[in-house]
Design a protein around this motif. Structure first.
Motif, short mmCIF file in Angstrom:
data_model
loop_
_atom_site.label_atom_id
_atom_site.label_comp_id
_atom_site.label_asym_id
_atom_site.label_seq_id
_atom_site.Cartn_x
_atom_site.Cartn_y
_atom_site.Cartn_z
N ILE A 18 0.86 -1.20 0.00
CA ILE A 18 0.00 0.00 0.00
C ILE A 18 0.89 1.25 0.00
O ILE A 18 1.69 1.43 0.92
N PRO A 19 0.78 2.07 -1.03
CA PRO A 19 1.68 3.23 -1.13
C PRO A 19 1.23 4.35 -0.22
O PRO A 19 0.37 5.16 -0.57
N VAL A 20 1.78 4.42 0.99
CA VAL A 20 1.41 5.47 1.94
C VAL A 20 2.65 5.89 2.74
O VAL A 20 3.40 5.05 3.22
N TRP A 21 2.87 7.21 2.78
CA TRP A 21 4.00 7.78 3.52
C TRP A 21 3.45 8.85 4.45
O TRP A 21 2.28 9.21 4.34
N PHE A 22 4.30 9.39 5.34
CA PHE A 22 3.79 10.43 6.25
C PHE A 22 4.69 11.65 6.22
O PHE A 22 5.86 11.59 5.84
N THR A 23 4.12 12.77 6.66
CA THR A 23 4.91 13.92 7.06
C THR A 23 4.34 14.38 8.40
O THR A 23 3.23 14.00 8.77
N LEU A 24 5.12 15.20 9.10
CA LEU A 24 4.73 15.57 10.47
C LEU A 24 5.22 16.99 10.75
O LEU A 24 6.41 17.25 10.68
#
Ligand code: DP6
Length: 328
Positions: free
Chosen positions: A275-281
């Motif tokens: 599943i192509p999912v990344w984060f930023t914070l």
């Protein structure tokens, strides 16, 4: 003498973290962000009223918030020949402050666009971006939509420190940003204070500045190719590095909580499953997930399974724009 504008918030993909000039809000490094729709803030400005008055989200504004608004309008007055007189400002966001997304960026961008129009100044994205920057640095990236780059600039007067749009919202309509609200509370240390503490005390700060400046053109190239994986990896790397330089401040600054780390761990598991999912914070515990339209439902489910109290699904947003109807 009266004008209303609407602007969207933005999420930084390469963060701004630290000022070289606190008064003019000039950053140490360039940054790059994406404007978020459908979230918006609408602001009406009217000059020539009996006394200055500022109302934000139904409350009379006081203290530093009011000062920042009035200072921005003072800069508008300095650009006009006519005496504009005191101003009334009413601003309203359509998303909860508790979402953890700074509404100040959208608020100051809308204030800059409405303030210039109310003063009879011509529409000018660069001038509005410089003006918005005086309210809050990240606001300069909410004047135009899509992907905007805040160029740090070199001049001491800040006239070359503004955001330029690199790609409009239509460039990547399939991109999705999913805000996972894990914590609705106010953060202990505001971005403005946290970045100052980091600049002054973190031994890693010079490395952060060098690295972030180099990441901006790389991010631009990934966006040009609509390469979600490369952009996602860059965003995570940049967020970790902003938080690392802050953790190294004295006293240390930790914006993450246990829920944030739990979500990040699950997100990695999701990626292993394809599943192509990344984060930023940003400077808070609530991650923003990057994915595409086909996977936004999965990203939302991941956020909810990890304890998100609210989830806000966003798409690339457009330019700040003048409106016909006023708020008062
Ligand atoms: C972590 O623009 O809110 O969100 O210029 O002091 O008003 P001031 O700070 P602000 O800081 C934003 C910091 C950030 C990263 C970013 O948006 O680039």
């Amino acid at each position: 003498m009266k004008a209303t504008a609407l602007a969207h918030p933005n999420i930084a993909l390469v963060k701004y973290w630290g000022k070289r000039d606190d008064a003019l809000i000039l950053p140490h490094q360039s940054s790059l962000s994406l404007t978020l729709s459908p979230l918006s803030v609408t602001t009406t400005v009217e000059f020539g009223v009996p006394t200055d008055a500022v109302e934000i989200n139904g409350h009379t504004s006081k203290g530093s918030e009011r000062e920042r608004v009035l200072r921005l309008l003072e800069s508008v007055r300095a650009q006009t020949k006519d005496a504009l007189g005191p101003a009334k400002v009413v601003s309203r966001g359509d998303f909860p402050m508790a979402a953890g997304l700074a509404s100040s960026a959208a608020g100051f961008a809308a204030l800059a666009v409405a303030g210039r129009a109310a003063a009879g100044l011509p529409s000018d994205a660069r001038a509005a971006s410089i003006l918005a920057r005086l309210g809050s640095g990240s606001a300069c990236r909410s004047v135009e939509g899509g992907f905007c780059e805040w160029q740090r600039g070199e001049r001491p007067d800040g006239d070359d420190s503004f955001a330029v749009q690199r790609f409009d919202a239509a460039h990547w309509p399939d991109l999705r940003m999913v805000v996972a609200v894990l914590d609705r509370g106010e953060k202990d240390v505001k971005s403005r204070d946290g970045m100052k503490q980091t600049v002054e005390t973190s031994p890693y700060y010079p490395a952060w500045v060098r690295d972030a400046e180099e990441e901006v053109p790389r991010a631009r190239a990934h966006i040009a190719r609509r390469d979600l994986q490369a952009l996602g990896e860059l965003c995570e790397r940049n967020a970790w590095r902003m938080h690392s330089t802050s953790l190294a401040a004295d006293p240390p600054l930790c914006y993450l909580n246990a829920g944030t780390l739990g979500l990040i761990q699950h997100l990695r598991e999701h990626r292993k499953k394809g599943i192509p999912v990344w984060f930023t914070l940003d400077a808070g515990p609530n991650p923003v997930l990057l994915t595409d339209a086909a996977n936004e439902v999965a990203a939302e489910a991941l956020a909810r399974a990890c304890g998100a109290l609210d989830v806000i699904r966003c798409v690339p947003g457009g330019d700040a724009a003048l409106k016909q109807e006023h708020l008062f």
